[in-house]
Motif scaffolding. Sequence first.
Motif, mmCIF file in Angstrom:
data_model
loop_
_atom_site.group_PDB
_atom_site.id
_atom_site.type_symbol
_atom_site.label_atom_id
_atom_site.label_comp_id
_atom_site.label_asym_id
_atom_site.label_seq_id
_atom_site.Cartn_x
_atom_site.Cartn_y
_atom_site.Cartn_z
ATOM 1 N N LYS A 1 0.834 -1.204 0.000
ATOM 2 C CA LYS A 1 0.000 0.000 0.000
ATOM 3 C C LYS A 1 0.871 1.256 0.000
ATOM 4 C CE LYS A 1 -3.831 2.137 2.585
ATOM 5 N NZ LYS A 1 -3.195 3.408 2.963
ATOM 6 N N ARG A 2 1.916 1.270 0.829
ATOM 7 C CA ARG A 2 2.799 2.444 0.924
ATOM 8 C C ARG A 2 3.507 2.688 -0.400
ATOM 9 N NH1 ARG A 2 4.761 6.492 0.768
ATOM 10 N NH2 ARG A 2 6.342 7.484 2.075
ATOM 11 N N GLU A 3 4.025 1.643 -1.015
ATOM 12 C CA GLU A 3 4.752 1.811 -2.267
ATOM 13 C C GLU A 3 3.816 2.190 -3.406
ATOM 14 O OE1 GLU A 3 7.001 -1.764 -2.782
ATOM 15 O OE2 GLU A 3 8.456 -1.248 -1.219
ATOM 16 N N GLN A 4 2.597 1.641 -3.412
ATOM 17 C CA GLN A 4 1.627 1.998 -4.440
ATOM 18 C C GLN A 4 1.206 3.453 -4.305
ATOM 19 O OE1 GLN A 4 0.690 0.399 -7.081
ATOM 20 N NE2 GLN A 4 -0.776 1.977 -7.730
ATOM 21 N N GLU A 5 0.991 3.915 -3.083
ATOM 22 C CA GLU A 5 0.633 5.316 -2.865
ATOM 23 C C GLU A 5 1.734 6.244 -3.360
ATOM 24 O OE1 GLU A 5 -2.207 4.856 1.124
ATOM 25 O OE2 GLU A 5 -0.094 5.443 1.305
ATOM 26 N N PHE A 6 2.983 5.839 -3.154
ATOM 27 C CA PHE A 6 4.083 6.679 -3.626
ATOM 28 C C PHE A 6 4.102 6.735 -5.151
ATOM 29 C CE2 PHE A 6 8.435 7.272 -5.106
ATOM 30 C CZ PHE A 6 8.766 8.458 -4.473
ATOM 31 N N ARG A 7 3.916 5.582 -5.809
ATOM 32 C CA ARG A 7 3.897 5.575 -7.277
ATOM 33 C C ARG A 7 2.760 6.433 -7.817
ATOM 34 N NH1 ARG A 7 5.416 0.078 -6.346
ATOM 35 N NH2 ARG A 7 3.232 -0.575 -6.391
ATOM 36 N N GLU A 8 1.607 6.360 -7.173
ATOM 37 C CA GLU A 8 0.467 7.167 -7.619
ATOM 38 C C GLU A 8 0.752 8.656 -7.430
ATOM 39 O OE1 GLU A 8 -2.764 5.654 -5.357
ATOM 40 O OE2 GLU A 8 -2.999 3.838 -6.589
ATOM 41 N N ARG A 9 1.433 9.003 -6.350
ATOM 42 C CA ARG A 9 1.779 10.406 -6.116
ATOM 43 C C ARG A 9 2.734 10.909 -7.195
ATOM 44 N NH1 ARG A 9 5.825 13.380 -3.674
ATOM 45 N NH2 ARG A 9 5.127 15.315 -2.653
ATOM 46 N N VAL A 10 3.727 10.088 -7.542
ATOM 47 C CA VAL A 10 4.676 10.479 -8.589
ATOM 48 C C VAL A 10 3.950 10.683 -9.913
ATOM 49 C CG1 VAL A 10 6.644 9.696 -9.964
ATOM 50 C CG2 VAL A 10 6.656 9.391 -7.482
ATOM 51 N N ASP A 11 3.041 9.759 -10.251
ATOM 52 C CA ASP A 11 2.288 9.883 -11.500
ATOM 53 C C ASP A 11 1.426 11.145 -11.496
ATOM 54 O OD1 ASP A 11 3.384 7.529 -12.411
ATOM 55 O OD2 ASP A 11 1.673 6.285 -11.827
ATOM 56 N N ARG A 12 0.814 11.436 -10.350
ATOM 57 C CA ARG A 12 -0.050 12.612 -10.260
ATOM 58 C C ARG A 12 0.753 13.905 -10.436
ATOM 59 N NH1 ARG A 12 -1.553 11.673 -5.698
ATOM 60 N NH2 ARG A 12 -0.480 13.226 -4.429
ATOM 61 N N LEU A 13 1.905 13.975 -9.790
ATOM 62 C CA LEU A 13 2.718 15.187 -9.869
ATOM 63 C C LEU A 13 3.460 15.313 -11.194
ATOM 64 C CD1 LEU A 13 4.198 15.247 -6.250
ATOM 65 C CD2 LEU A 13 2.315 16.613 -7.176
ATOM 66 N N ALA A 14 3.487 14.226 -11.978
ATOM 67 C CA ALA A 14 4.163 14.268 -13.274
ATOM 68 C C ALA A 14 3.243 14.730 -14.397
ATOM 69 C CB ALA A 14 4.733 12.888 -13.612
ATOM 70 N N GLN A 15 1.981 15.000 -14.079
ATOM 71 C CA GLN A 15 1.053 15.462 -15.104
ATOM 72 C C GLN A 15 1.468 16.838 -15.621
ATOM 73 O OE1 GLN A 15 -1.496 13.493 -16.285
ATOM 74 N NE2 GLN A 15 -0.504 11.974 -14.951
ATOM 75 N N ASP A 16 1.159 17.092 -16.889
ATOM 76 C CA ASP A 16 1.489 18.388 -17.479
ATOM 77 C C ASP A 16 0.801 19.515 -16.715
ATOM 78 O OD1 ASP A 16 2.971 17.109 -19.391
ATOM 79 O OD2 ASP A 16 1.378 17.127 -20.907
ATOM 80 N N SER A 17 1.515 20.614 -16.554
ATOM 81 C CA SER A 17 0.941 21.783 -15.892
ATOM 82 C C SER A 17 -0.062 22.461 -16.821
ATOM 83 C CB SER A 17 2.045 22.773 -15.513
ATOM 84 O OG SER A 17 2.968 22.193 -14.623
ATOM 85 N N ASP A 18 -1.040 23.079 -16.230
ATOM 86 C CA ASP A 18 -2.042 23.819 -16.997
ATOM 87 C C ASP A 18 -1.395 25.083 -17.557
ATOM 88 O OD1 ASP A 18 -4.167 25.156 -18.046
ATOM 89 O OD2 ASP A 18 -5.282 25.344 -16.159
ATOM 90 N N PRO A 19 -1.312 25.228 -18.881
ATOM 91 C CA PRO A 19 -0.659 26.427 -19.441
ATOM 92 C C PRO A 19 -1.424 27.713 -19.134
ATOM 93 C CG PRO A 19 -1.740 25.163 -21.168
ATOM 94 C CD PRO A 19 -1.804 24.328 -19.934
ATOM 95 N N ASN A 20 -2.691 27.597 -18.737
ATOM 96 C CA ASN A 20 -3.496 28.786 -18.448
ATOM 97 C C ASN A 20 -3.618 29.052 -16.941
ATOM 98 O OD1 ASN A 20 -4.158 29.233 -21.237
ATOM 99 N ND2 ASN A 20 -5.572 27.493 -21.082
ATOM 100 N N ARG A 21 -2.800 28.381 -16.154
ATOM 101 C CA ARG A 21 -2.879 28.585 -14.708
ATOM 102 C C ARG A 21 -2.410 30.000 -14.353
ATOM 103 N NH1 ARG A 21 1.744 26.163 -16.042
ATOM 104 N NH2 ARG A 21 3.693 26.647 -14.929
ATOM 105 N N PRO A 22 -2.919 30.557 -13.258
ATOM 106 C CA PRO A 22 -2.489 31.904 -12.855
ATOM 107 C C PRO A 22 -1.066 31.890 -12.317
ATOM 108 C CG PRO A 22 -3.952 30.951 -11.214
ATOM 109 C CD PRO A 22 -3.971 30.008 -12.387
#
Length: 250
Positions: free
Chosen positions: A85-106
Amino acid sequence: MRRLVFGVVAAVAATLASSEGGLALTAEPRADEQAPAGIAKTWTLPRTADGKPDLQGTWTNATLTPLDRPGENTPLVMPKDQVAKREQEFRERVDRLAQDSDPNRPAPPKGGDGSTGAAGNVGGYNNFWIDPGDRVAMINGDYRTSLITYPDNGKVPPQTPEARQRSQQRAAAIKGRAPYDHPELRPLAERCLMSFGSNAGPPMLPNYFYNNNYTIVQTKDHVMILTEMVNDVRIIRLGATDHLPRHIRP
């Protein structure tokens, strides 16, 4: 990449300096690295030309296992379902933070968003640069909830009265000065003389940030350990008898 949990200098020096060169290691495969049924995994300790255990290579002590054990009554061994569970949560966090940034963000707020961690201020790193480790540490086949095993609660013990006195003396000596107001006050890491945290040791510990890799090179008389963080080099003499006087500390 070989995984090294902690105590690099002590283990290397004690092992290689011994006349027999004895080293007891158990290669315990992870559940996802088990050999197919019917195929036994065997491992032979490599040795140098002069018969010493050969520990040369690139190692890492990056890990998800904290130094201090969390909670008050947490056991030393972590159950395998919690590890997964701990290792899966870490992998999911990495995937989430690796998403492209919104080019229209403030634009971010002036001075950063104030959050803790490397990305909380202007110029801080985002998750692309962070590599704290992605596995829970395993020792002798058991997953550990902390790197500290003694005291039994797995926590750094409180300072002794002598240590507290030294801390108070240091605080009094720099009172009224900022860390960079005087060359003698600038920390070793800021001057790139030694790694940040305790990567270079002693003891050599993970920093839970990045650059947790080590290169070990052996000769007949010396061992060299190169710490990736700040490229700190530690050279250990083997079999030396002319030690420093007791009143001189390295």
